[in-house]
Write a protein that holds these residues in place. Structure first.
Motif, mmCIF file in Angstrom:
data_model
loop_
_atom_site.group_PDB
_atom_site.id
_atom_site.type_symbol
_atom_site.label_atom_id
_atom_site.label_comp_id
_atom_site.label_asym_id
_atom_site.label_seq_id
_atom_site.Cartn_x
_atom_site.Cartn_y
_atom_site.Cartn_z
ATOM 1 N N SER A 1 0.857 -1.190 0.000
ATOM 2 C CA SER A 1 0.000 0.000 0.000
ATOM 3 C C SER A 1 0.887 1.231 0.000
ATOM 4 O O SER A 1 2.090 1.143 0.217
ATOM 5 C CB SER A 1 -0.891 0.032 1.245
ATOM 6 N N GLU A 2 0.271 2.390 -0.207
ATOM 7 C CA GLU A 2 1.014 3.646 -0.163
ATOM 8 C C GLU A 2 1.580 3.891 1.225
ATOM 9 O O GLU A 2 2.673 4.432 1.387
ATOM 10 C CB GLU A 2 0.109 4.813 -0.560
ATOM 11 N N VAL A 3 0.812 3.505 2.247
ATOM 12 C CA VAL A 3 1.264 3.724 3.628
ATOM 13 C C VAL A 3 2.542 2.934 3.880
ATOM 14 O O VAL A 3 3.511 3.438 4.470
ATOM 15 C CB VAL A 3 0.156 3.319 4.634
ATOM 16 N N ALA A 4 2.565 1.708 3.412
ATOM 17 C CA ALA A 4 3.766 0.887 3.576
ATOM 18 C C ALA A 4 4.934 1.502 2.819
ATOM 19 O O ALA A 4 6.052 1.582 3.327
ATOM 20 C CB ALA A 4 3.502 -0.528 3.081
ATOM 21 N N ALA A 5 4.666 1.964 1.599
ATOM 22 C CA ALA A 5 5.745 2.512 0.768
ATOM 23 C C ALA A 5 6.415 3.707 1.443
ATOM 24 O O ALA A 5 7.645 3.792 1.486
ATOM 25 C CB ALA A 5 5.193 2.910 -0.605
ATOM 26 N N ILE A 6 5.622 4.615 1.977
ATOM 27 C CA ILE A 6 6.232 5.821 2.558
ATOM 28 C C ILE A 6 7.019 5.455 3.816
ATOM 29 O O ILE A 6 8.049 6.066 4.117
ATOM 30 C CB ILE A 6 5.170 6.929 2.842
ATOM 31 N N ASN A 7 6.573 4.435 4.538
ATOM 32 C CA ASN A 7 7.326 4.030 5.722
ATOM 33 C C ASN A 7 8.623 3.319 5.352
ATOM 34 O O ASN A 7 9.609 3.394 6.095
ATOM 35 C CB ASN A 7 6.445 3.192 6.652
ATOM 36 N N MET A 8 8.642 2.662 4.206
ATOM 37 C CA MET A 8 9.902 2.102 3.697
ATOM 38 C C MET A 8 10.863 3.231 3.316
ATOM 39 O O MET A 8 12.070 3.142 3.517
ATOM 40 C CB MET A 8 9.636 1.214 2.482
ATOM 41 N N VAL A 9 10.295 4.311 2.777
ATOM 42 C CA VAL A 9 11.107 5.482 2.447
ATOM 43 C C VAL A 9 11.730 6.039 3.732
ATOM 44 O O VAL A 9 12.918 6.399 3.755
ATOM 45 C CB VAL A 9 10.258 6.561 1.735
ATOM 46 N N ILE A 10 10.948 6.091 4.794
ATOM 47 C CA ILE A 10 11.468 6.580 6.073
ATOM 48 C C ILE A 10 12.658 5.726 6.520
ATOM 49 O O ILE A 10 13.691 6.249 6.945
ATOM 50 C CB ILE A 10 10.356 6.571 7.159
ATOM 51 N N GLY A 11 12.529 4.429 6.360
ATOM 52 C CA GLY A 11 13.613 3.540 6.764
ATOM 53 C C GLY A 11 14.881 3.765 5.961
ATOM 54 O O GLY A 11 15.968 3.922 6.519
ATOM 55 N N ALA A 12 14.737 3.828 4.635
ATOM 56 C CA ALA A 12 15.909 3.999 3.778
ATOM 57 C C ALA A 12 16.545 5.372 3.985
ATOM 58 O O ALA A 12 17.774 5.497 4.041
ATOM 59 C CB ALA A 12 15.515 3.804 2.312
ATOM 60 N N ALA A 13 15.702 6.403 4.112
ATOM 61 C CA ALA A 13 16.227 7.757 4.328
ATOM 62 C C ALA A 13 16.974 7.821 5.652
ATOM 63 O O ALA A 13 18.013 8.478 5.758
ATOM 64 C CB ALA A 13 15.092 8.781 4.290
ATOM 65 N N SER A 14 16.478 7.125 6.665
ATOM 66 C CA SER A 14 17.146 7.105 7.969
ATOM 67 C C SER A 14 18.539 6.491 7.868
ATOM 68 O O SER A 14 19.451 6.878 8.590
ATOM 69 C CB SER A 14 16.324 6.301 8.983
ATOM 70 N N ALA A 15 18.671 5.537 6.945
ATOM 71 C CA ALA A 15 19.975 4.894 6.757
ATOM 72 C C ALA A 15 20.905 5.735 5.892
ATOM 73 O O ALA A 15 22.039 5.345 5.630
ATOM 74 C CB ALA A 15 19.782 3.517 6.134
ATOM 75 N N LEU B 1 4.717 11.673 5.606
ATOM 76 C CA LEU B 1 5.391 12.943 5.285
ATOM 77 C C LEU B 1 5.576 13.782 6.548
ATOM 78 O O LEU B 1 6.613 14.421 6.740
ATOM 79 C CB LEU B 1 4.580 13.726 4.247
ATOM 80 N N SER B 2 4.582 13.767 7.416
ATOM 81 C CA SER B 2 4.694 14.504 8.673
ATOM 82 C C SER B 2 5.786 13.895 9.559
ATOM 83 O O SER B 2 6.592 14.618 10.153
ATOM 84 C CB SER B 2 3.337 14.484 9.400
#
Lengths: 353, 179
Positions: free
Chosen positions: A56-70, A90-91
Motif C-alpha cells: 500500500s502507499e502507507v507501507a511505501a512511505i514508511n519504507m522510504v522513512i527507513g531507507a532515508a534514515s539509513a 510525510l509529517s
C-alpha cells in the motif's frame, strides 16, 4: 552535450533519479504516474538498486522513512489519492528531518476523483499535507526537461537541508513526451553524519525519531526547523519571468497552466495588450518577491490554475492585495485553453482601463 | 517560423500513439522543437484514442491541440468529433475503409485513403496508421521524406526491429498513393 532523447515526463523523472544516485524506490501503482514505477522495476535490479512494490502507499512511505534514515537516496511516487495516504509519513519525515523525494503526478479530486490532469493538491503540497508545523520543498516542472532537471535538484536540496522534496507535476507532464537532455549525473557524495548507518563501534548511536515528550525541547526543535526554512526561502526560491518588464497584467501560473498561459500572453501581446507571466518553479518557497515587485507596475494579477483557486491565495499574500487578483481555471481533469486565458486577459484589460 | 499541429485519432489498437511517436521522432531527427501528448486511461483499451503532436521551429507553449491544422481520422467518431475543430485551410486525412461519410466542410483539403483495405491487401494488417502517415508526409510537408528510416529505427523498439521493413513499406504505399 548529451544526446537529446524523447521521453515521457514520468520516465524522465525515473531516469534522472537513477542518474543522481537514487538506488531505492518504494511505491504502489496509480494512474497517471505508473510509468515511474514501471521504469524503476525494469532498471533497479540491473544496477544493484531496490525496487519494491509495497502492499500500500502507507507501507511505501514508511519504507522510504527507513531507507532515508539509513542515509541513502530514496524516493517514492504517487498521484493525488495516494499522496493523501502517504501524508502521515510525510509529517513523520518532517519530524525526523529526513531527506527524500516524493513525486505527486496530480489527478482530479477530491476523493478518488478522476485520472485526468489537475493541480488541486497545491494546498496539500505547499502547506505540508500531514499534521504539525512543517514544509516540504515543492518543485513544479513545466516541461519534460524540467521533470528531469528538477528531480536532480530535488535530491540535492533534500540532502542539503534534510528536508523532503516534492515534485508536484500533473497528468499532462507525466504522460507527454518531449526531447530531453539528461546530464551524466555527477553524484556528489554527501556526508550524512546523522544517519543510522552503523556506528562501527566508533561513535554514539544516532537516534532518528519524531517523538519528543518534553514541550520545551519540542518547541526548540520547531524553532530550529523554521530557522532552516528561512534559509530555504532566502536561497532556493526559483521562478521564471516572461515578458514582465513592461507588463500591465501579470499572469501567474505553474506547470501545464504556465505552458497554456505562455500562448495566451504571446497572443495578448500581438493584440496590443501588455501581458506578462511569472512562473513559480518552487511553489514552496513561493516566489513572493517578484510578485510583490510586479504589483508596483501591473494593474492586476490573473492566477491560472487547474483547481478552484489555491495558488491565488499566495499571489494575494505576496502582493499584499495591492492589486486585484482574478482566477482563470478549469477543474476535474479539464485544462484551460489558451483562448480562455486570452479572453480573461482581454476582459480584465478592458475593465481596468 | 513554422508550427505543425497534428491530431491523430482513432480506436485503441490502430496505432494512433505509434504514428504520433514516429512523427515526433522524425521531428527530433530534424532538430525541431516538438511535443507528443497522448490520451491516457481506460479509453486506450478499445475505446477512442488520440494523440497530439506539435512540431515547431520555436519553443512550444501548450502541448494540447484544440484546433489541429492536420487531422488524421481513423474512425467515424474521431471525424465527427474533430472535423469542426480543424483550422480553415487545414488538412483532413480520412481512412475511407472505416469511414463511410465524406467531410462536410469545404474550407479544408481532404484526402481519402482506404488505408485499412490497402494494409490488409498487402498483408500489413496493423499498419493502416503508417500508410496514412506516408500520405501526410507527401501532402503536408510536416516533415521531410528523407531520413524516415532513421526515425523509424528510433521508434520501433529494439526487439521489434524485424518490423522495420513492414513499416517502411507501409509509409511508401501511403506516400505513393494517388487519390
Amino acid at each position: 552535450m548529451a544526446e537529446k532523447v524523447l521521453m515521457k515526463g514520468n520516465e524522465a523523472i525515473a531516469e534522472a533519479a537513477i542518474r543522481c544516485g537514487c538506488r531505492h524506490y518504494f511505491g504502489y501503482p496509480i494512474t497517471p504516474q505508473t510509468e515511474i514505477a514501471a521504469y524503476m522495476a525494469k532498471r533497479m535490479p540491473k544496477i544493484g538498486g531496490t525496487f519494491l512494490q509495497a502492499e500500500s502507499e502507507v507501507a511505501a512511505i514508511n519504507m522510504v522513512i527507513g531507507a532515508a534514515s539509513a542515509g541513502v537516496r530514496v524516493m517514492t511516487s504517487s498521484s493525488s489519492p495516494g499522496i493523501s495516504l502517504k501524508s502521515e509519513g510525510l509529517s513523520y519525515m518532517a519530524g525526523c528531518d529526513l531527506p527524500a523525494l516524493v513525486v505527486n503526478v496530480q489527478r482530479g479530486g477530491p476523493g478518488l476523483g478522476g485520472i485526468q490532469p489537475s493541480q488541486s493538491d497545491y494546498f496539500q503540497a505547499t502547506r505540508g499535507g500531514g499534521h504539525g508545523d512543517y514544509h516540504m520543498i515543492v518543485l513544479a516542472p513545466a516541461s519534460v526537461q524540467e521533470m528531469a532537471s528538477l528531480t536532480a535538484k530535488a535530491f540535492d536540496l533534500a540532502d542539503k537541508y534534510r528536508m523532503t522534496s516534492m515534485i508536484l507535476a500533473d497528468g499532462t507532464m507525466g504522460q507527454m513526451m518531449e526531447p530531453v537532455e539528461l546530464s551524466e549525473g555527477e553524484v556528489k557524495p554527501i556526508e550524512k553524519p546523522w544517519a543510522a548507518s552503523g556506528t562501527q563501534m566508533a561513535r554514539e548511536h544516532n537516534i532518528i525519531n519524531s517523538l519528543s515528550l518534553v514541550p520545551e525541547e519540542l518547541e526548540k526543535l520547531n524553532f530550529a526547523r523554521y530557522e532552516k526554512y528561512k534559509a530555504v526561502v532566502e536561497n532556493e526560491t526559483m521562478y521564471e519571468e516572461y515578458m514582465m518588464d513592461d507588463a500591465d497584467i501579470c499572469v501567474v501560473a505553474f506547470g501545464i497552466a504556465a505552458r497554456v498561459s505562455k500562448n495566451a500572453v504571446l497572443a495578448a501581446r500581438e493584440a496590443g495588450i501588455r501581458a506578462g507571466m511569472i512562473r513559480p518553479i518552487t511553489l514552496w518557497p513561493f516566489p513572493a518577491a517578484p510578485v510583490k515587485a510586479a504589483a508596483a507596475h501591473c494593474k492586476s494579477f490573473i492566477s491560472v490554475e487547474l483547481n478552484m483557486g489555491q495558488m491565488i491565495e499566495d499571489v494575494r499574500l505576496a502582493s499584499e492585495c495591492a492589486r486585484p487578483a482574478y482566477l482563470c481555471n478549469r477543474v476535474g481533469g479539464m485544462i484551460p485553453s489558451p483562448e480562455q486565458v486570452l479572453e480573461k486577459i482581454k476582459e480584465i484589460n478592458g475593465g481596468v482601463q | 517560423m513554422k508550427t505543425n499541429r497534428i491530431l491523430i485519432a482513432g480506436f485503441g489498437g490502430q496505432g494512433v500513439l505509434f504514428a504520433g511517436k514516429f512523427l515526433a521522432y522524425k521531428g527530433l531527427c530534424e532538430g525541431r522543437q516538438l511535443s507528443w501528448l497522448p490520451s491516457y486511461g481506460p479509453e486506450m483499451r478499445g475505446g477512442t484514442a488520440n494523440c497530439s503532436v506539435i512540431l515547431s521551429d520555436e519553443p512550444i507553449g501548450s502541448p494540447i491541440i484544440t484546433t489541429p491544422d492536420t487531422l488524421i481520422a481513423m474512425n467515424l467518431p474521431s471525424l465527427d468529433k474533430y472535423e469542426a475543430a480543424t483550422v480553415p485551410g487545414g488538412q483532413i486525412y480520412v481512412d475511407s475503409t472505416l469511414i463511410g461519410r465524406k467531410v462536410a466542410r469545404g474550407d479544408v483539403s481532404v484526402f481519402y485513403i482506404p488505408a485499412t483495405q490497402m494494409a490488409s491487401d498487402a498483408g500489413l494488417t496493423t499498419l493502416a496508421n503508417m500508410i496514412i502517415v506516408g500520405k501526410v508526409i507527401r501532402e503536408s510537408g510536416v516533415c521531410a521524406w528523407e531520413g524516415i528510416e532513421d526515425a523509424l529505427k528510433k521508434v520501433v523498439s529494439a526487439r521489434h526491429q524485424d518490423l522495420l521493413g513492414a513499416n517502411l513499406k507501409a509509409l511508401e504505399m501511403g506516400y505513393n498513393f494517388e487519390g
